[in-house]
Design an enzyme around this catalytic site. Structure first.
Site, PDB file in Angstrom:
ATOM      1  N   SER A   1       3.116  -2.598   4.083  1.00  9.74           N
ATOM      2  CA  SER A   1       3.061  -1.129   3.987  1.00  9.74           C
ATOM      3  C   SER A   1       4.273  -0.627   3.217  1.00  9.74           C
ATOM      4  CB  SER A   1       3.092  -0.518   5.387  1.00  9.74           C
ATOM      5  OG  SER A   1       4.390  -0.622   5.941  1.00  9.74           O
ATOM      6  N   ASP A   2       4.124   0.509   2.550  1.00 10.29           N
ATOM      7  CA  ASP A   2       5.325   1.185   2.088  1.00 10.29           C
ATOM      8  C   ASP A   2       6.102   1.590   3.340  1.00 10.29           C
ATOM      9  OD1 ASP A   2       7.345   2.367   0.666  1.00 10.29           O
ATOM     10  OD2 ASP A   2       6.027   3.460  -0.699  1.00 10.29           O
ATOM     11  N   TRP A   3       7.361   1.931   3.135  1.00 11.02           N
ATOM     12  CA  TRP A   3       8.272   2.126   4.264  1.00 11.02           C
ATOM     13  C   TRP A   3       7.861   3.333   5.126  1.00 11.02           C
ATOM     14  CZ3 TRP A   3       8.589  -2.155   2.388  1.00 11.02           C
ATOM     15  CH2 TRP A   3       9.640  -3.036   2.565  1.00 11.02           C
TER      16      TRP A   3
ATOM     17  N   CYS B   1       0.853  -1.195   0.000  1.00 14.51           N
ATOM     18  CA  CYS B   1       0.000   0.000   0.000  1.00 14.51           C
ATOM     19  C   CYS B   1       0.887   1.243   0.000  1.00 14.51           C
ATOM     20  CB  CYS B   1      -0.978  -0.015   1.172  1.00 14.51           C
ATOM     21  SG  CYS B   1      -0.227  -0.256   2.784  1.00 14.51           S
TER      22      CYS B   1
ATOM     23  N   ALA C   1       4.879   3.928   6.074  1.00 12.01           N
ATOM     24  CA  ALA C   1       3.574   4.454   5.636  1.00 12.01           C
ATOM     25  C   ALA C   1       2.463   4.087   6.610  1.00 12.01           C
ATOM     26  CB  ALA C   1       3.231   3.933   4.248  1.00 12.01           C
TER      27      ALA C   1
END
Ligand code: NOJ
Length: 699
Positions: free
Chosen positions: A262-264, A229, A266
């Site tokens: 998750s994106d880093w 995401c 995020a």
């Protein structure tokens, strides 16, 4: 067997002991059954440890933390292997060395060759596995809405149909190995400006028709193991915390049972994200563990929710073979060289096939100079095949270890034709013009430098390169421009040069590919996966409300709706500089005999493509659909394509089946894909603006 040996190495006990202790290691069971057996043996602490990472420096085999973007430690007691994550769109990244720098994904899309893309994915997955990597953080399938996007190079262009085909092929290839591919960034991530805070506001139909299809294809057709995401918000809801898109759409409608990561950084709230559908918080979050644990204690996070998250992670790990075929012992892999000649061969083929010939006045190309003539090679990217020129920046940055410079390759190739090469690095336009003036032909290499985290301010070439091209073109009418760019750029000098070639960010094989194309040893086989505009203003997202977004909330308003890329140019009848799907060949083709066959709901289109020239060549005929007015769709939408190689005078029949979905639009009122009854025009051509054959079908 391999798995058991590795387990034995962790525990110091024998394989028999491990399989007795860990019955889920039995390959006889289905992945979901193995996951539920293992889940039943896990404590809450075991489970929470699988839902976030720790610092990559903790990976005993990372080089001071380099080489991995994320790391979840193993759990030897339960025979759970470590999970290492690495960025993958253009090659094994994150500071790894000895891996192949493939051409950028936009170049991959410019091949329009899913078969080759699958080979690229397979090579990439294999290199990753040998580097001890379990999860590749690619492909990036965000649709190129904004040409200035700093990550424009990193995805497959502006069309959902082409992007889906490339994504499926890439994932299929990667996941032939015991490696999980990750399609990203769900659901939308069109720009880098304010990427953590921007809300990308768009209507449901646009989301369904333009931005979601590659994710749907990745899940349904390629069975991708993970979805990432995005950082930002969509319609004012954080993407990693959106119960409708992650929960209802991804989990329920698509029945995605793999990992949502998750994106880093995020994840704003681990419990809220978990409730919405997130499984794995990356890269590290002590806070996630604490808040989830206290949520369990307080009864606000249910054990069932945690079990579901763990099951998603384990199911993908079992399904993709991470338990059964772990990478080779990881201790020393950081220094290993895993790029093979075969992988470089794939990189070379992709680089050649992706090179787009944009202009070729008076057959300026291929170079066929007489013996003992001189070619002036100009420009920084020609002399230095550093990573800065062969790839884009940010997480997709791959260290170029084997790169061959254009100058080296052109010098070698020219010598075979008994020609000489001179070089000016372009830092001094007058010196470059002098070199060009005393040569028989000039080849100027220009670049832009896209990188994650920043959008380009505009579409101009940076660092005075327009003036450099103009100076060289004034000195030599036989001037060829090679663009090493990650996307569209403006070309104010277009009328002054004889030829233009778009080579994108070409990866390690940069020099070899461009020398082969310029000398005609290889066909410039690419077609544009993205429209090139005439100016910064004649494009679909010219208003600041659209990009980078205005107002206090910095919302980016997708007011162009479904008119993204060529759909907008067609709808507004604005001429692009070079249209979507465009690319010249060193030969010519003609299209004839269109036949449309229907059997029930199946529509098949057949036509002949003939090479009418005297050289072998490659063409990419494209099929577009023009829906009946009632559907209220853009004038043309890509619904099929095929890459064909033809000998001189050879003809072939291309047969394309139009997918059902291509006839449908998203009906917001009924919340369903709907086919508007009426006449659908079938347009077959060499680009979105070069339609050669027309037919129709009624639905
Ligand atoms: C942030 C990027 O947006 C994402 O694509 C990448 O995979 C992670 N960083 C990890 O490097």
């Amino acid at each position: 067997m391999a798995a058991l040996c590795v387990v034995a190495a962790w525990t110091g006990s024998g394989p028999a002991d491990a399989s007795a202790r860990c019955p889920w290691m039995s390959k006889a069971l289905r992945p979901s059954a193995r996951a539920s057996k293992l889940l039943a043996a896990m404590s809450t602490a075991d489970k929470l440890a699988l839902l976030t990472g720790v610092d990559t420096t903790a990976a005993p085999y990372a080089d001071g933390g380099a080489g991995y973007a994320g790391y979840v430690p193993p759990n030897p007691r339960l025979c759970i292997p470590a999970l290492t994550l690495n960025d993958g769109p253009a090659g094994v990244a994150d500071g790894q060395i000895g891996t192949t720098a493939f051409p950028a994904p936009l170049a991959q899309a410019a091949t329009w060759d899913p078969v080759l893309e699958q080979s690229l994915g397979a090579a990439l997955g294999w290199e990753a596995w040998q580097k001890g990597i379990d999860v590749l953080l690619g492909p990036n399938v965000n649709i190129a809405r904004v040409p200035e996007n700093g990550r424009n190079f990193e995805a497959f262009g502006e069309d959902p149909f082409l992007s889906s085909a490339m994504a499926v092929a890439d994932i299929d290839g990667i996941q032939q190995n015991p490696v999980i591919a990750t399609v990203k960034h769900f659901p939308v991530n069109s720009q880098e400006t304010n990427r953590y805070s921007v809300s990308e506001n768009l209507d449901e139909r646009t989301l369904r028709e333009i931005y979601l299809p590659p994710f749907v294809a990745a899940v349904e057709d390629a069975k991708v193991g993970a979805v990432m995401c995005a950082y930002g918000l969509v319609n004012v809801v954080y993407s990693c915390q959106d119960p409708n898109l992650m929960g209802t759409f991804l989990r329920k409608e698509l029945r995605f049972d793999g990992i949502v990561v998750s994106d880093w950084n995020a994840t704003r709230s681990a419990p809220a994200s978990a409730a919405a559908g997130l499984d794995l918080v990356m890269p590290t979050s002590a806070n996630a563990v604490t808040t989830l644990a206290s949520g369990i204690d307080a009864g606000t996070v249910t054990p069932q929710l945690i079990d579901g998250m763990v099951t998603h992670v384990l199911t993908s790990m079992f399904r993709l073979g991470l338990f059964d075929d772990p990478p080779p012992p990881r201790q020393n892999v950081y220094l290993s060289h895993v790029s093979t000649p075969a992988d470089e061969g794939v990189a070379l083929q992709v680089a050649e096939e992706s090179t787009v010939l944009l202009k070729n006045a008076a057959h300026a190309l291929p170079l066929h100079l007489g013996a003992h003539e001189t070619i002036a090679v100009v420009g920084a990217p020609a002399g230095a095949a550093t990573s800065a020129f062969v790839g884009g920046g940010g997480s997709a940055y791959v260290t170029a270890t084997n790169a061959v410079t254009p100058l080296q390759a052109l010098t070698t190739r020219a010598a075979k034709a008994k020609d000489d090469v001179t070089y000016a690095d372009g830092s001094d336009a007058a010196a470059a013009a002098a070199a060009a003036g005393s040569a028989d032909a000039a080849v100027v290499f220009v670049y832009d430098q896209e990188r994650e985290g920043y959008d380009r301010a505009d579409l101009e070439l940076p660092a005075g390169q327009d003036q450099l091209v103009e100076a060289v073109a004034r000195a030599n009418p036989h001037t060829i421009v090679v663009l090493d760019t990650g996307g569209p750029v403006l070309m104010p000098w277009l009328d002054q040069v004889a030829g233009v070639v778009e080579a994108w960010y070409p990866g390690d094989e940069d020099g070899n590919a461009i020398a082969a194309v310029l000398f005609g040893d290889a066909e410039p086989g690419g077609r544009l996966p993205q429209t090139f505009p005439t100016s910064d203003t004649a494009l679909p997202t010219a208003s600041p409300d659209q990009w980078p977004g205005a107002g206090n909330a910095q919302d980016a308003i997708f007011s162009e709706g479904i008119d993204v890329g060529y759909r907008w140019y067609d709808a507004t009848k604005i001429a692009p500089l070079f249209p979507f799907g465009f690319g010249l060949s060193y030969t010519t083709f003609r299209y004839l005999h269109l036949k449309v066959k229907t059997r029930g709901s199946k529509v098949t289109v057949a036509f002949t493509v003939e090479n009418t020239g005297r050289r072998a060549g490659t063409d990419v005929p494209q099929l577009y659909l023009d829906d009946p007015r009632a559907a209220d769709e853009p004038p043309k939408q890509l619904a099929g394509f095929e890459r064909v190689d033809l000998q001189p005078r050879e003809a072939t029949t291309v047969t394309l089946t139009i997918p059902q979905r291509s006839f449908a639009y998203w009906n917001t009122a009924t919340k369903a894909w709907t086919v508007a009854p009426g006449l659908y025009r079938i347009l077959v051509g060499a680009s979105s603006r070069d339609i050669r054959l027309r037919g129709f079908v009624r639905r």
